[in-house]
Scaffold this motif. Structure first.
Motif, PDB file in Angstrom:
ATOM      1  N   SER A   1      31.357   7.315  35.110  1.00  0.00           N
ATOM      2  CA  SER A   1      32.383   7.097  36.125  1.00  0.00           C
ATOM      3  C   SER A   1      33.335   8.276  35.975  1.00  0.00           C
ATOM      4  O   SER A   1      33.420   8.873  34.907  1.00  0.00           O
ATOM      5  N   PRO A   2      34.043   8.624  37.056  1.00  0.00           N
ATOM      6  CA  PRO A   2      34.990   9.737  36.917  1.00  0.00           C
ATOM      7  C   PRO A   2      35.962   9.520  35.762  1.00  0.00           C
ATOM      8  O   PRO A   2      36.269  10.455  35.024  1.00  0.00           O
ATOM      9  N   ALA A   3      36.421   8.283  35.599  1.00  0.00           N
ATOM     10  CA  ALA A   3      37.392   8.013  34.532  1.00  0.00           C
ATOM     11  C   ALA A   3      36.780   8.284  33.161  1.00  0.00           C
ATOM     12  O   ALA A   3      37.428   8.820  32.258  1.00  0.00           O
ATOM     13  N   ARG A   4      35.504   7.924  33.012  1.00  0.00           N
ATOM     14  CA  ARG A   4      34.866   8.095  31.707  1.00  0.00           C
ATOM     15  C   ARG A   4      34.592   9.573  31.425  1.00  0.00           C
ATOM     16  O   ARG A   4      34.769  10.064  30.308  1.00  0.00           O
TER      17      ARG A   4
ATOM     18  N   VAL B   1      45.310   5.026  25.479  1.00  0.00           N
ATOM     19  CA  VAL B   1      45.121   3.587  25.646  1.00  0.00           C
ATOM     20  C   VAL B   1      44.846   3.281  27.119  1.00  0.00           C
ATOM     21  O   VAL B   1      43.917   2.559  27.464  1.00  0.00           O
ATOM     22  N   ARG B   2      45.657   3.893  27.997  1.00  0.00           N
ATOM     23  CA  ARG B   2      45.460   3.689  29.441  1.00  0.00           C
ATOM     24  C   ARG B   2      44.108   4.218  29.910  1.00  0.00           C
ATOM     25  O   ARG B   2      43.381   3.580  30.644  1.00  0.00           O
TER      26      ARG B   2
ATOM     27  N   ALA C   1      38.434   3.672  31.650  1.00  0.00           N
ATOM     28  CA  ALA C   1      37.056   4.140  31.493  1.00  0.00           C
ATOM     29  C   ALA C   1      36.113   3.007  31.079  1.00  0.00           C
ATOM     30  O   ALA C   1      34.907   3.083  31.335  1.00  0.00           O
ATOM     31  N   PHE C   2      36.677   1.992  30.426  1.00  0.00           N
ATOM     32  CA  PHE C   2      35.841   0.874  29.952  1.00  0.00           C
ATOM     33  C   PHE C   2      36.477  -0.444  30.394  1.00  0.00           C
ATOM     34  O   PHE C   2      36.893  -1.259  29.577  1.00  0.00           O
ATOM     35  N   PRO C   3      36.534  -0.663  31.705  1.00  0.00           N
ATOM     36  CA  PRO C   3      37.287  -1.819  32.225  1.00  0.00           C
ATOM     37  C   PRO C   3      36.708  -3.159  31.789  1.00  0.00           C
ATOM     38  O   PRO C   3      37.425  -4.142  31.731  1.00  0.00           O
ATOM     39  N   ALA C   4      35.426  -3.190  31.449  1.00  0.00           N
ATOM     40  CA  ALA C   4      34.820  -4.476  31.080  1.00  0.00           C
ATOM     41  C   ALA C   4      34.975  -4.781  29.592  1.00  0.00           C
ATOM     42  O   ALA C   4      34.407  -5.734  29.093  1.00  0.00           O
TER      43      ALA C   4
ATOM     44  N   ARG D   1      30.725   7.144  23.781  1.00  0.00           N
ATOM     45  CA  ARG D   1      30.201   7.074  25.143  1.00  0.00           C
ATOM     46  C   ARG D   1      30.976   7.983  26.094  1.00  0.00           C
ATOM     47  O   ARG D   1      30.410   8.579  27.001  1.00  0.00           O
ATOM     48  N   ALA D   2      32.288   8.088  25.882  1.00  0.00           N
ATOM     49  CA  ALA D   2      33.068   8.987  26.747  1.00  0.00           C
ATOM     50  C   ALA D   2      32.635  10.438  26.523  1.00  0.00           C
ATOM     51  O   ALA D   2      32.429  11.197  27.483  1.00  0.00           O
TER      52      ALA D   2
END
Lengths: 361, 443
Positions: free
Chosen positions: A55-58, A172-173, A178-181, A193-194
């Motif tokens: 994902s873009p965030a990750r 933290v944010r 990046a890992f919302p679940a 993973r990131a």
């Protein structure tokens, strides 16, 4: 052998225009491009593990971690210290220099923590079934944490790393996004993973070679074109298999005291053997071989061609022919179009490692 | 050299990468360069011939495979065109200013990048907002031409072409809005490890090292350029078969440098022909980054040969260069001035002395009036037109030929003797000779 590379291939929403149903099996698709001295294989798709879809965030988090010296004991060394975009995702040194080092990335960097092997390029690392020179790791997620803990590299205990990251609001944010679940705080598996998600963006499939096989015959001409055929005649493509110009083979090519692959297999036949590296974007990532003992591509080709001929693969190449093969490697396998953008700031507020300015690039 | 800037471009540069990657994952069987195009090009627009840019209105773009105009994301639009370029094609840039946040790169051979404005000033590639990459535009492809446009404000070098054959830089202006300052890029026009290079009709201003720099190349012609306000105007470094003519070279710290430096891949610098240039008033302060090789060059020099062999200098007009019109030196002397660069790491494969220099039929006026350090230690004023450090392996090995009507000349016999006139000589007798002009370049 390519099929094993793409065990897990996921279509992501953005690619709606080409639905999986329309896919042709590469084996059935005839090659209709310009002539090649070897059988055409398509550039492989990037495999993603089921628990690390990008994902873009990750990816952005992975890039920030990659450049952030908060991952090191001395808070001055980052992944990018030894895998810099300026140096072909390597570091321009024969063997890498980890924490407590002095000077920018590149020749001239010194320090007490020398590693034993040359930093490998990260280009196309997502497409490699095994990692490190000795193949000791089989996933990016597994690999990413090892240099952090290694005493000569980043030398930081993983628990200490997590503690540091938990103390930085922006991380933290970003981890949460990046890992919302996965509520419940930062984990080392998330860090891995990131970093892996970022590394999977380092793909080079826009080199002139790729344009050529895609039908642009003029993309490889002159010296480079002749060099491509000589690359085959010299037997180079037996190990450096197109289109990635690497393979899962291990080869002992130069004299060394390093056990190499034998460290993992305990097989004495593997002594001094190392994994065949990719030749894509090679120009930027010298010096070459596992110990960085060979300074130039020309010298490396000369050495390899002699060795291959001695072993009965391909034929010996003259000095002029070596130059032509080098021209092919210099010109036709370069693609920096997805080179990462080095951030100016990282969430830890520590200084992003400085890179030596390289002349000539 | 890293720039300070905002962090915002990151998301923008990453997202197309992701899209490209996702597309790749979905249709990985096509194996070609077009794979990522949907994602990479998506943000920029303006690429491709189907929707001509308003900037191209009224301009004949029939020779162009792609004609672009400025857009709100020039980085993506132009880089996409460079990635998708077919060999043999021309990418046209219509009038306007293009702003780049990333280095541009081209790997496809046979591509021409052409400004299609009325003049080169109408098409401006501005790298002032660049946050990533060392250089403005990097090229690693044969048969490359860039022409009729301006490049400015690149934080690193301007246009860098590496390892290519048949390279043309034509009618370009490369400059920095800040003028001539240390923070500018080192080289403006920068072919390195190339073969068959032409740099013509360009104006190059403000490079913090050399304006036109030809490095480690073979066969290079630099002609009819205007080069001013740089540390060095034109430099040939470890290059063979170089020719510079018809250039107007002024207001640099040094006009033309021909160097054979140690510790580079290419070891030889031989056959450089410098003729019919105007080389005047190269008296700007040396604003090079301290620690670089060029930072040690005393300002006020018209022509400096450092260790390069078989150099011919004729029919040039040397005027008003306050330190010396022509200086000739060994790397040994340079190492005394700058021990950091070469003292610790001598290169046995590089010959330190400048052998085979032929100087004839130049005109000299008002040079050497106020030499800069360390040449200010020389005992006389004005300094002679040709100044030699006198370092050679054995007497005569330098093979200096000053023609039968030589200009004024001084051999100061090593840096240790620089202030001691008694140890020096201005006698041209040993160097009177009729040399053999270099034959034309075999292209």
């Amino acid at each position: 052998m390519q099929s094993s590379r793409c065990a897990l291939v996921f279509a992501v929403v953005a690619a709606a225009s080409c639905a999986p149903a329309e896919r042709l099996d590469p084996a059935e698709e005839p090659y209709d491009g310009p002539p090649l001295p070897w059988a055409w294989e398509p550039f492989p798709a990037t495999p993603f593990p089921i628990d690390d879809l990008p994902s873009p965030a990750r990816i952005e988090l992975g890039l920030l971690l990659f450049y952030d010296p908060v991952l090191s004991r001395d808070r001055a060394t980052a992944c990018a210290t030894c895998h810099s975009e300026i140096w072909g995702m390597s570091d321009g040194l024969p063997v890498s220099i980890g924490v407590d080092g002095e000077g920018p990335t590149g020749p001239g960097r010194t320090g007490p923590n020398q590693t034993t092997r040359n930093a490998q390029t990260l280009w196309n690392v997502a497409l490699r079934p095994s990692l490190f020179w000795d193949g000791r790791s089989t996933s990016l997620e597994e690999q990413a944490l090892l240099p952090i803990e290694n005493a000569h590299e980043l030398a930081l205990d993983l628990d200490a790393l997590v503690e540091r990251l938990q103390g930085i609001d922006e991380y933290v944010r970003r981890f949460r996004r990046a890992f919302p679940a996965e509520p419940g705080g930062i984990t080392t598996h998330q860090v891995a993973r990131a970093l892996a998600a970022f590394e999977r963006t380092l793909i080079t499939n826009r080199a002139p070679y790729d344009a050529y096989v895609d039908g642009d015959e003029g993309a490889i001409t002159g010296d480079a074109r002749r060099g491509m055929w000589l690359f085959a005649e010299g037997g180079c493509d037996g190990c450096h298999v197109p289109p990635l110009f690497d393979s899962e083979r291990y080869a002992a090519r130069i004299a060394t005291n390093d056990a190499g692959r034998a460290e993992i297999t305990n097989n004495p036949d593997d002594r001094g053997a190392f994994r065949v590296p990719t030749l894509r974007n090679l120009r930027e990532s010298g010096p070459y071989f596992h110990d960085g003992s060979v300074a130039t591509i020309e010298e490396a080709v000369r050495l390899e061609a002699r060795r291959s001929a001695d072993e009965g693969h391909g034929r010996a190449l003259s000095d002029d022919e070596v130059e032509l093969v080098a021209a092919f490697l210099h010109k036709s396998l370069m693609d920096r179009s997805r080179e990462p953008t080095r951030p100016d700031h990282v969430p830890s507020e520590l200084g992003v490692p400085i890179d030596g300015f390289r002349i000539p690039r | 050299m890293r720039r300070s800037s905002s962090f915002t471009p990151l998301a923008r540069t990453l997202f197309p990468t992701l899209l490209a990657l996702s597309a790749l994952a979905a249709c990985g069987d096509d194996g070609g360069t077009s794979t990522g195009s949907g994602g990479a090009g998506g943000a920029g627009g303006g690429s491709g011939g189907s929707e001509p840019s308003a900037a191209c209105e009224g301009i004949d773009t029939s020779a162009c495979a792609v004609a672009l105009g400025p857009s709100n994301d020039d980085t993506t639009a132009v880089q996409t065109a460079l990635i998708e370029a077919q060999s043999g094609s021309t990418i046209c840039l219509c009038p306007g200013t293009y702003s780049f946040e990333n280095e541009l790169s081209l790997t496809v051979p046979g591509v021409t990048v052409r400004g299609v404005g009325a003049t080169r000033d109408d098409v401006v590639l501005d790298f002032g907002a660049q946050v990533a990459g060392d250089d403005g535009f990097t090229v690693t492809a044969d048969n490359f031409t860039v022409e009729h446009l301006s490049v400015k404000n690149s934080p690193g070098n301007g246009i860098v072409v590496t390892g290519a054959e048949n390279v043309v830089f034509r009618n370009l202006k490369v400059s920095w809005d800040a003028g001539s300052v240390t923070e500018n890029g080192a080289y403006a026009v920068y072919p390195v490890k190339c073969k068959k290079v032409i740099v013509e009709d360009c104006e190059v201003v403000g490079a913090a090292d050399a304006g036109v720099y030809v490095g480690q190349s073979k066969l290079a012609i630099v002609r009819n350029n205007v080069v001013h306000g740089n540390v060095a105007g034109i430099e040939f470094e470890n290059t063979s078969d170089g020719e510079a003519y018809g250039n107007d070279i002024y207001d640099n710290a040094a006009g033309i440098l021909v160097f054979a430096l140690p510790n580079l891949d290419e070891k030889i610098s031989t056959r450089t022909n410098v003729h019919d240039n105007t080389i005047h008033d190269n008296n700007r302060d040396n604003f090079a980054e301290p620690g670089t090789v060029v930072a040690t060059v005393p300002p006020g020099i018209g022509f400096l040969n450092l260790a390069a062999d078989d150099v011919e200098i004729h029919a040039n007009d040397f005027k008003g260069n306050v330190t010396a019109a022509i200086a000739v030196a060994s790397v040994e002397t340079f190492c005394v001035l700058d021990p950091g660069s070469c003292g610790a790491n001598p290169d046995p494969a590089t010959d330190p002395d400048p052998e085979g220099l032929y100087v004839y039929a130049n005109t000299f006026s008002d040079n050497g009036a106020m030499p800069n350090a360390p040449l200010d230690l020389l005992p006389t004023r004005p300094i002679e037109d040709i100044l030699w450090d006198g370092v050679e392996k054995t007497a005569g090995s330098i093979d200096l030929c000053l023609s039968m009507s030589p200009p004024s000349f001084r051999n100061f016999k090593g840096i240790a003797n620089i202030g001691t006139e008694a140890n020096q000589t201005t006698d041209t007798m040993p160097y009177l000779c009729e040399g053999i002009p270099q034959s034309p370049l075999e292209w």
